[in-house]
Motif scaffolding. Structure first.
Motif, PDB file in Angstrom:
ATOM      1  N   LEU A 185       1.329  22.186 -36.879  1.00  0.00           N
ATOM      2  CA  LEU A 185       0.027  22.452 -36.792  1.00  0.00           C
ATOM      3  C   LEU A 185      -0.405  22.363 -35.397  1.00  0.00           C
ATOM      4  O   LEU A 185      -1.014  23.424 -34.963  1.00  0.00           O
ATOM      5  CB  LEU A 185      -0.983  21.512 -37.785  1.00  0.00           C
ATOM      6  N   CYS A 203       4.144  27.177 -44.282  1.00  0.00           N
ATOM      7  CA  CYS A 203       3.643  28.541 -44.727  1.00  0.00           C
ATOM      8  C   CYS A 203       5.007  29.419 -44.717  1.00  0.00           C
ATOM      9  O   CYS A 203       4.671  30.590 -45.183  1.00  0.00           O
ATOM     10  CB  CYS A 203       2.558  28.994 -43.453  1.00  0.00           C
ATOM     11  N   CYS A 257       1.009  20.631 -42.408  1.00  0.00           N
ATOM     12  CA  CYS A 257       2.272  21.069 -41.639  1.00  0.00           C
ATOM     13  C   CYS A 257       2.424  20.285 -40.255  1.00  0.00           C
ATOM     14  O   CYS A 257       1.485  19.996 -39.699  1.00  0.00           O
ATOM     15  CB  CYS A 257       2.053  22.438 -41.388  1.00  0.00           C
ATOM     16  N   LYS A 311      -5.728  26.694 -45.321  1.00  0.00           N
ATOM     17  CA  LYS A 311      -6.059  25.701 -44.263  1.00  0.00           C
ATOM     18  C   LYS A 311      -5.558  24.142 -44.524  1.00  0.00           C
ATOM     19  O   LYS A 311      -5.097  23.540 -43.760  1.00  0.00           O
ATOM     20  CB  LYS A 311      -7.592  25.785 -44.056  1.00  0.00           C
ATOM     21  N   CYS A 327       1.129  25.742 -33.666  1.00  0.00           N
ATOM     22  CA  CYS A 327       0.360  26.827 -34.215  1.00  0.00           C
ATOM     23  C   CYS A 327      -1.134  26.858 -33.742  1.00  0.00           C
ATOM     24  O   CYS A 327      -1.484  28.022 -33.315  1.00  0.00           O
ATOM     25  CB  CYS A 327       0.340  26.999 -35.746  1.00  0.00           C
ATOM     26  N   ARG A 328      -1.742  26.007 -33.694  1.00  0.00           N
ATOM     27  CA  ARG A 328      -3.188  25.835 -33.430  1.00  0.00           C
ATOM     28  C   ARG A 328      -3.343  26.342 -31.782  1.00  0.00           C
ATOM     29  O   ARG A 328      -4.228  26.927 -31.395  1.00  0.00           O
ATOM     30  CB  ARG A 328      -3.980  24.622 -33.854  1.00  0.00           C
ATOM     31  N   GLY A 365      -4.574  26.370 -38.907  1.00  0.00           N
ATOM     32  CA  GLY A 365      -5.692  26.018 -39.747  1.00  0.00           C
ATOM     33  C   GLY A 365      -6.876  26.724 -39.146  1.00  0.00           C
ATOM     34  O   GLY A 365      -7.776  26.462 -39.792  1.00  0.00           O
ATOM     35  N   CYS A 380      -1.878  24.069 -43.943  1.00  0.00           N
ATOM     36  CA  CYS A 380      -1.881  24.011 -42.509  1.00  0.00           C
ATOM     37  C   CYS A 380      -1.798  22.552 -42.100  1.00  0.00           C
ATOM     38  O   CYS A 380      -1.256  22.093 -41.153  1.00  0.00           O
ATOM     39  CB  CYS A 380      -2.526  24.923 -41.689  1.00  0.00           C
ATOM     40  N   PHE A 399      -0.780  34.002 -45.800  1.00  0.00           N
ATOM     41  CA  PHE A 399      -1.357  33.689 -44.363  1.00  0.00           C
ATOM     42  C   PHE A 399      -1.728  34.738 -43.442  1.00  0.00           C
ATOM     43  O   PHE A 399      -2.372  34.778 -42.484  1.00  0.00           O
ATOM     44  CB  PHE A 399      -0.255  32.582 -43.678  1.00  0.00           C
TER      45      PHE A 399
END
Length: 93
Positions: free
Chosen positions: A56, A30, A53, A47, A59-60, A77, A50, A36
């Motif tokens: 992920l 991203c 990626c 999404k 980030c999540r 996501g 994500c 984003f």
């Protein structure tokens, strides 16, 4: 940064540190894409980015540990939208 722990997950500080460590060697898919952080973009294609990626999980984890840290946009996501009156944010999949 708050150090509160969410139900069994990492603290915000732990999740942030894990993401920062991963960013040293991996560029997120991203990067440079302002969609984003837009409250008007369709989240479905974001999404999907994500989902492909390698960052992920980090980030999540940060998004879940610190849901109030995002006012709107897509992170990990998850879609975060805020209610203008209360400025409370909600994460959705």
């Amino acid at each position: 940064m708050p150090r509160t722990k969410t139900s069994g997950g990492p603290t915000v500080a732990q999740a942030f540190a894990a993401l920062q460590t991963a960013l040293r060697t991996t560029t997120p898919l991203c990067e440079g894409d302002s969609r984003f952080t837009s409250d008007t973009s369709d989240p479905a294609p974001l999404k999907a980015v994500c989902g492909a990626c390698p960052l992920l999980p980090q980030c999540r984890a940060l998004a879940i540990a610190n849901p109030a840290g995002r006012v709107f946009g897509v992170i990990g996501g998850l879609v975060c939208r805020s209610e203008p009156r209360t400025r409370q944010s909600a994460l959705t999949r």
